[in-house]
Design a protein around this motif. Structure first.
Motif, mmCIF file in Angstrom:
data_model
loop_
_atom_site.group_PDB
_atom_site.id
_atom_site.type_symbol
_atom_site.label_atom_id
_atom_site.label_comp_id
_atom_site.label_asym_id
_atom_site.label_seq_id
_atom_site.Cartn_x
_atom_site.Cartn_y
_atom_site.Cartn_z
ATOM 1 N N ASP A 289 -9.124 -0.288 4.475
ATOM 2 C CA ASP A 289 -8.234 1.018 4.227
ATOM 3 C C ASP A 289 -9.136 2.159 3.378
ATOM 4 O O ASP A 289 -9.820 1.900 2.957
ATOM 5 C CB ASP A 289 -7.739 0.138 2.889
ATOM 6 C CG ASP A 289 -7.048 1.406 2.217
ATOM 7 O OD1 ASP A 289 -6.806 3.144 3.302
ATOM 8 O OD2 ASP A 289 -6.269 1.180 1.349
ATOM 9 N N GLY B 179 0.820 -1.466 -0.265
ATOM 10 C CA GLY B 179 -0.094 -0.149 0.404
ATOM 11 C C GLY B 179 1.270 1.350 0.415
ATOM 12 O O GLY B 179 1.877 1.107 -0.322
ATOM 13 N N GLY B 180 -0.039 2.206 -0.569
ATOM 14 C CA GLY B 180 0.545 3.866 -0.063
ATOM 15 C C GLY B 180 1.208 4.450 1.286
ATOM 16 O O GLY B 180 2.110 4.842 1.107
ATOM 17 N N SER B 181 0.147 3.876 2.073
ATOM 18 C CA SER B 181 0.281 4.411 3.827
ATOM 19 C C SER B 181 0.686 3.997 4.434
ATOM 20 O O SER B 181 1.419 4.136 5.759
ATOM 21 C CB SER B 181 -0.982 4.480 4.008
ATOM 22 O OG SER B 181 -1.315 3.189 4.637
ATOM 23 N N ASP C 268 -7.693 -5.480 12.897
ATOM 24 C CA ASP C 268 -7.146 -6.769 13.012
ATOM 25 C C ASP C 268 -7.246 -6.728 11.429
ATOM 26 O O ASP C 268 -7.305 -7.634 10.835
ATOM 27 C CB ASP C 268 -8.740 -7.561 13.633
ATOM 28 C CG ASP C 268 -8.507 -8.599 13.745
ATOM 29 O OD1 ASP C 268 -7.324 -8.983 14.666
ATOM 30 O OD2 ASP C 268 -9.331 -9.592 14.207
ATOM 31 N N LEU D 179 -6.480 -10.695 8.736
ATOM 32 C CA LEU D 179 -7.326 -11.168 8.866
ATOM 33 C C LEU D 179 -6.897 -12.226 7.986
ATOM 34 O O LEU D 179 -6.128 -12.069 6.915
ATOM 35 C CB LEU D 179 -8.316 -11.315 7.714
ATOM 36 C CG LEU D 179 -9.455 -9.973 8.334
ATOM 37 C CD1 LEU D 179 -10.312 -9.646 7.395
ATOM 38 C CD2 LEU D 179 -10.361 -10.349 9.840
ATOM 39 N N ASN E 268 -9.252 -2.317 -2.179
ATOM 40 C CA ASN E 268 -9.174 -2.645 -1.150
ATOM 41 C C ASN E 268 -10.513 -3.088 -0.519
ATOM 42 O O ASN E 268 -11.495 -3.040 0.591
ATOM 43 C CB ASN E 268 -9.606 -1.105 -0.369
ATOM 44 C CG ASN E 268 -8.039 0.100 -0.735
ATOM 45 O OD1 ASN E 268 -6.488 -1.243 -0.007
ATOM 46 N ND2 ASN E 268 -8.214 1.095 -1.323
HETATM 47 N N1 LIG Z 1 -7.089 -6.815 8.069
HETATM 48 C C1 LIG Z 1 -6.210 -6.593 7.153
HETATM 49 N N2 LIG Z 1 -6.186 -8.306 7.190
HETATM 50 C C2 LIG Z 1 -5.270 -9.042 6.019
HETATM 51 N N3 LIG Z 1 -5.370 -8.073 4.978
HETATM 52 C C3 LIG Z 1 -5.246 -6.718 5.366
HETATM 53 C C4 LIG Z 1 -5.749 -5.889 5.901
HETATM 54 N N4 LIG Z 1 -6.348 -4.744 5.764
HETATM 55 C C5 LIG Z 1 -5.271 -4.764 5.146
HETATM 56 N N5 LIG Z 1 -4.466 -5.784 4.465
HETATM 57 C C6 LIG Z 1 -3.733 -6.270 2.817
HETATM 58 O O1 LIG Z 1 -2.322 -4.956 3.059
HETATM 59 C C7 LIG Z 1 -2.955 -4.580 2.071
HETATM 60 C C8 LIG Z 1 -2.515 -2.932 2.588
HETATM 61 O O2 LIG Z 1 -3.151 -2.372 3.098
HETATM 62 P P1 LIG Z 1 -4.455 -1.157 2.984
HETATM 63 O O3 LIG Z 1 -4.937 -0.937 4.147
HETATM 64 O O4 LIG Z 1 -4.707 -1.346 1.927
HETATM 65 O O5 LIG Z 1 -2.681 0.163 2.920
HETATM 66 P P2 LIG Z 1 -2.691 1.119 2.534
HETATM 67 O O6 LIG Z 1 -3.236 2.283 2.858
HETATM 68 O O7 LIG Z 1 -1.427 1.209 2.117
HETATM 69 O O8 LIG Z 1 -2.466 0.879 0.567
HETATM 70 C C9 LIG Z 1 -4.164 -4.692 1.329
HETATM 71 O O9 LIG Z 1 -4.195 -4.211 0.448
HETATM 72 C C10 LIG Z 1 -4.461 -6.382 1.418
HETATM 73 O O10 LIG Z 1 -3.779 -6.805 0.647
#
Ligand SMILES: Nc1ncnc2c1ncn2[C@@H]1O[C@H](COP(=O)(O)OP(=O)(O)O)[C@@H](O)[C@H]1O
Ligand SMILES: [Mg+2]
Length: 273
Positions: free
Chosen positions: A152, A17-19, A99, A101, A140
């Motif tokens: 996200d 991800g970008g964050s 959390d 997953l 997302n």
């Molecule tokens: N709760 C979660 N459980 C499992 N994988 C997750 C979860 N949240 C995010 N991810 C994985 O991590 C990646 C990046 O998280 P994300 O929240 O989308 O961050 P960003 O803001 O950097 O896009 C997601 O695209 C997903 O594949």
């Protein structure tokens, strides 16, 4: 209140991800996808995660539990990677955890699709909160045990990056053409989509909005306000979000998903502020 847990270990970066999210273990034995207050975008993205993530949950959508992850200086000291060390050092205090997953896979619309009504509810919430990050390129959305989980929401509430005049923003149209779930909710006719809109809009009460804003830590609101050169008051900040979110529910909601909307051509985006 969101639970607060104490970070015990930074496991790894989620480079996707970008964050700059990372996987973090906490003192409750939980594992959390963590967004850091010290990441470049500041705390605005964390505010959107809480407000929109908890709104989604209140509307019956699945969102992994959100917690506040407290970081102490100590964790950064044990981190060998210099870039991560800087991020953690800048993130002492409260961060956002979701959390983790285990075994969830990214939604691709091919192997499995959610029920149409659920897809329409996700689209409605994305349109209401102007979430620019739910495109087929970057959905997302996760599939876990054959159920849809929304993650996200950091790029929702786009108005908070520019604070355009509130009256202008309230009716601002949302482009759903590249929405990740467009092929699913496209099956609904105008009447069904209007029903979704009426039902969900009625559930987003001023009390609910105040409640989800109340879950945001004061320190994030103050940090974001300072960064934007505004009064460093959490209460004034919460009022300000309400000034944008409440009027958007009034009238005929020109932003709401409608039948026969634009066909998928690219990324979903809100019309720029
Ligand atoms: N709760 C979660 N459980 C499992 N994988 C997750 C979860 N949240 C995010 N991810 C994985 O991590 C990646 C990046 O998280 P994300 O929240 O989308 O961050 P960003 O803001 O950097 O896009 C997601 O695209 C997903 O594949
Ligand atoms: Mg993402």
């Amino acid at each position: 209140m969101l639970r607060t847990v104490r970070a015990t270990c930074y496991v790894t970066a989620l480079r996707e991800g970008g964050s700059l999210p990372g996987i973090v273990e906490a003192d409750d034995e939980g594992t959390y996808v963590t967004k850091f207050r010290g990441a470049g975008q500041g705390t605005a993205a964390l505010i959107a995660e809480v407000v929109v993530g908890e709104l989604a949950r209140a509307l019956g959508l699945r969102v992994p539990e959100l917690v506040l992850v407290a970081f102490e200086q100590e964790i950064a000291r044990h981190e060998p990677d210099e870039e991560v060390q800087d991020l953690l050092a800048a993130s002492v205090g409260l961060n956002l955890g979701m959390d983790f997953l285990p075994g969830a896979v990214g939604y691709d619309g091919v192997r499995w699709r959610p029920p149409v009504a659920e897809a329409a509810a996700v689209a409605w919430l994305d349109a209401y909160t102007a979430n620019v990050d739910r495109t087929w390129r970057n959905p997302n959305l996760l599939v876990w045990h054959r159920e849809l989980w929304a993650v996200d929401h950091g790029a929702a509430l786009v108005f908070q990056h520019a604070w355009p005049p509130a009256a202008a923003w309230s009716g601002r149209v949302y482009d759903l053409s590249g929405h990740a779930l467009a092929p699913v909710f496209a099956g609904l006719d105008a009447e069904a989509l209007a029903d979704v809109d009426t039902r969900l809009a009625a559930r987003v009460t001023p009390e609910l909005l105040a409640a989800v804003l109340g879950l945001v830590p004061d320190e994030w609101l103050v940090d974001a306000a300072v960064l934007a050169g505004r009064e460093p008051s959490a209460a004034a900040s919460r009022d300000r979000y309400l000034e944008y979110l409440l009027p958007r529910l009034e009238g005929d909601r020109p932003w709401r998903p409608v039948a026969g909307g634009p066909v998928a051509t690219g990324g979903a985006r809100a019309v720029p502020a």
